[in-house]
Design a protein around this motif. Structure first.
Motif, mmCIF file in Angstrom:
data_model
loop_
_atom_site.group_PDB
_atom_site.id
_atom_site.type_symbol
_atom_site.label_atom_id
_atom_site.label_comp_id
_atom_site.label_asym_id
_atom_site.label_seq_id
_atom_site.Cartn_x
_atom_site.Cartn_y
_atom_site.Cartn_z
ATOM 1 N N ARG A 134 37.152 83.822 33.482
ATOM 2 C CA ARG A 134 38.298 84.658 33.861
ATOM 3 C C ARG A 134 38.073 86.119 33.478
ATOM 4 N NH1 ARG A 134 43.056 84.213 29.929
ATOM 5 N NH2 ARG A 134 41.449 85.367 28.784
ATOM 6 N N ASP A 135 37.545 86.353 32.288
ATOM 7 C CA ASP A 135 37.354 87.725 31.830
ATOM 8 C C ASP A 135 36.275 88.451 32.636
ATOM 9 O OD1 ASP A 135 39.299 87.256 29.965
ATOM 10 O OD2 ASP A 135 37.911 87.050 28.271
ATOM 11 N N TYR A 136 35.266 87.698 33.100
ATOM 12 C CA TYR A 136 34.221 88.329 33.912
ATOM 13 C C TYR A 136 34.731 88.621 35.317
ATOM 14 C CZ TYR A 136 29.827 89.404 36.153
ATOM 15 O OH TYR A 136 28.846 90.048 36.856
ATOM 16 N N ASP A 137 35.330 87.608 35.935
ATOM 17 C CA ASP A 137 35.846 87.768 37.296
ATOM 18 C C ASP A 137 36.818 86.630 37.575
ATOM 19 O OD1 ASP A 137 36.383 87.903 40.005
ATOM 20 O OD2 ASP A 137 34.303 88.202 40.615
ATOM 21 N N PRO A 138 38.110 86.899 37.579
ATOM 22 C CA PRO A 138 39.101 85.827 37.763
ATOM 23 C C PRO A 138 39.094 85.199 39.149
ATOM 24 C CG PRO A 138 40.173 87.975 37.760
ATOM 25 C CD PRO A 138 38.753 88.210 37.353
ATOM 26 N N THR A 139 38.302 85.753 40.073
ATOM 27 C CA THR A 139 38.220 85.141 41.406
ATOM 28 C C THR A 139 37.122 84.076 41.491
ATOM 29 O OG1 THR A 139 36.626 86.718 42.369
ATOM 30 C CG2 THR A 139 38.968 87.332 42.412
ATOM 31 N N LEU A 140 36.311 83.945 40.446
ATOM 32 C CA LEU A 140 35.214 82.970 40.480
ATOM 33 C C LEU A 140 35.743 81.558 40.239
ATOM 34 C CD1 LEU A 140 32.355 84.726 38.453
ATOM 35 C CD2 LEU A 140 32.548 84.488 40.940
ATOM 36 N N PRO A 141 35.441 80.606 41.111
ATOM 37 C CA PRO A 141 35.804 79.216 40.847
ATOM 38 C C PRO A 141 34.964 78.650 39.709
ATOM 39 C CG PRO A 141 35.348 79.574 43.187
ATOM 40 C CD PRO A 141 34.830 80.764 42.455
ATOM 41 N N LEU A 142 35.497 77.639 39.032
ATOM 42 C CA LEU A 142 34.764 76.926 37.999
ATOM 43 C C LEU A 142 34.520 75.496 38.477
ATOM 44 C CD1 LEU A 142 33.527 77.011 35.182
ATOM 45 C CD2 LEU A 142 35.747 76.370 34.243
ATOM 46 N N LEU A 143 33.252 75.125 38.527
ATOM 47 C CA LEU A 143 32.833 73.792 38.973
ATOM 48 C C LEU A 143 32.643 72.910 37.741
ATOM 49 C CD1 LEU A 143 31.756 71.904 41.267
ATOM 50 C CD2 LEU A 143 29.515 72.960 40.921
ATOM 51 N N GLY A 144 33.307 71.758 37.721
ATOM 52 C CA GLY A 144 33.209 70.886 36.557
ATOM 53 C C GLY A 144 33.538 69.448 36.892
ATOM 54 N N LEU A 145 33.360 68.584 35.900
ATOM 55 C CA LEU A 145 33.556 67.151 36.085
ATOM 56 C C LEU A 145 34.990 66.833 36.474
ATOM 57 C CD1 LEU A 145 32.020 64.412 35.791
ATOM 58 C CD2 LEU A 145 32.977 64.285 33.487
ATOM 59 N N ALA A 146 35.150 66.060 37.518
ATOM 60 C CA ALA A 146 36.478 65.679 37.991
ATOM 61 C C ALA A 146 37.288 65.048 36.864
ATOM 62 C CB ALA A 146 36.351 64.707 39.165
ATOM 63 N N ALA A 163 36.265 70.176 41.677
ATOM 64 C CA ALA A 163 35.911 68.912 41.031
ATOM 65 C C ALA A 163 34.553 68.422 41.527
ATOM 66 C CB ALA A 163 36.978 67.863 41.320
ATOM 67 N N GLU A 164 33.726 68.001 40.579
ATOM 68 C CA GLU A 164 32.355 67.606 40.896
ATOM 69 C C GLU A 164 32.100 66.146 40.544
ATOM 70 O OE1 GLU A 164 27.944 69.417 39.986
ATOM 71 O OE2 GLU A 164 29.355 69.346 38.312
ATOM 72 N N ALA A 165 31.294 65.496 41.367
ATOM 73 C CA ALA A 165 30.782 64.164 41.072
ATOM 74 C C ALA A 165 29.256 64.232 41.106
ATOM 75 C CB ALA A 165 31.302 63.149 42.086
ATOM 76 N N PHE A 166 28.617 63.190 40.608
ATOM 77 C CA PHE A 166 27.155 63.187 40.515
ATOM 78 C C PHE A 166 26.555 62.060 41.338
ATOM 79 C CE2 PHE A 166 28.448 65.768 37.051
ATOM 80 C CZ PHE A 166 27.419 66.690 36.878
ATOM 81 N N ALA A 167 25.565 62.441 42.133
ATOM 82 C CA ALA A 167 24.901 61.457 42.979
ATOM 83 C C ALA A 167 24.012 60.531 42.167
ATOM 84 C CB ALA A 167 24.062 62.176 44.043
ATOM 85 N N ASP A 168 23.276 61.109 41.209
ATOM 86 C CA ASP A 168 22.195 60.384 40.544
ATOM 87 C C ASP A 168 22.465 60.073 39.080
ATOM 88 O OD1 ASP A 168 22.141 62.993 39.756
ATOM 89 O OD2 ASP A 168 20.087 63.405 40.410
ATOM 90 N N ARG A 169 23.753 60.054 38.691
ATOM 91 C CA ARG A 169 24.108 59.700 37.318
ATOM 92 C C ARG A 169 25.071 58.513 37.318
ATOM 93 N NH1 ARG A 169 23.826 63.245 33.185
ATOM 94 N NH2 ARG A 169 24.332 61.366 31.982
#
Length: 256
Positions: A134-146, A163-169
């Motif tokens: 947010r402090d760097y750029d509040p328009t940047l999305p954050l990709l993380g574990l669902a 929200a991210e899922a993993f193909a190979d985990r």
């Protein structure tokens, strides 16, 4: 028709040491989680990777991690939250500069390795990462574990969450990733992985290691670039999604 982003961790070589095939993976994925020099990647490697992403219209994400080159960022480091936030800001800025000289820019942020897991499970770490973005750029999305703490923290500070899922985990029954220290944590059969991804995207379900059916809603699916056979796995996943009528496209564009 369902849509999904396909991402991979790239730019993870260092000097004369090469890890994965960035060029081949960039032909298959729609978003590139590019290392930022703390867990992997030197400036020349990262600049080449960003330039390759720009040529193909692949979105560039800053993959921020702990300062742990020797451990590839897979070892947790206890840090003051303010110091951690500063290190995240530093990494985003470094990669953003390399991306911009190649005609692109950092379009989102994703934690790497131990930082990814810690941000998913620790509200304190999650808050530090989210506030740094947010402090760097509040328009940047954050990709993380669902369903994880990091997405909750990102939403709380006003960031767009992906929200991210993993193909190979492999997954546990509570929707978390099986620790890499456990057998079977990383999957290798390309056809099995491809079928698993199609089911995840079209039905919202993945089978956990204990046989439990776990509901997961994901906007992006990760295929690790350092996994053995990564290119073949990514190719099988992309082909299976196409055949299933799933549209594969980035969740954000570099010029958004």
């Amino acid at each position: 028709m369902p849509t999904v982003d396909l991402n991979s961790d790239l730019g993870e070589g260092f000097g004369r040491w090469t890890l994965g095939d960035d060029e081949a993976m960039l032909d298959l994925v729609t978003s590139a989680n590019v290392a930022c020099g703390f867990h992997a990647g030197d400036p020349s490697t990262l600049r080449r990777c960003c330039a390759g992403a720009v040529r193909r219209g692949v979105a560039i994400g800053a993959q921020v991690g702990y300062r742990d080159l020797a451990g590839f960022g897979r070892r947790s480091i206890a840090m003051d939250p303010a110091e951690l936030a500063d290190e995240v800001v530093y990494q985003i800025g470094a990669l953003d500069g390399l991306a911009r000289v190649g005609g692109g820019r950092v379009a989102y942020v994703k934690p790497h390795g131990a930082l990814y897991n810690d941000a998913a499970s620790s509200p304190t770490v999650a808050r530090a990462v989210a506030e740094a973005v947010r402090d760097y750029d509040p328009t940047l999305p954050l990709l993380g574990l669902a369903g994880s703490h990091v997405l909750a923290a990102a939403a709380d500070v006003g960031l767009r969450t992906v929200a991210e899922a993993f193909a190979d985990r492999a997954y546990t029954a509570d929707g978390l990733l099986v620790s890499r220290s456990q057998p079977g944590a990383v999957l290798h059969d390309a056809d099995e992985i491809a079928a698993r991804v199609v089911r995840l995207i079209t039905e919202g379900v993945v089978t956990a290691v204990d046989g439990t059916e776990v509901g997961i809603s994901a906007d992006s699916v990760c295929v690790h670039g350092d996994t053995d056979g990564a290119v073949a796995i990514a190719r099988a996943v992309r082909s299976a999604l196409d055949e299933a009528g799933v549209t594969v496209r980035p969740f954000v564009h570099g010029d958004d």
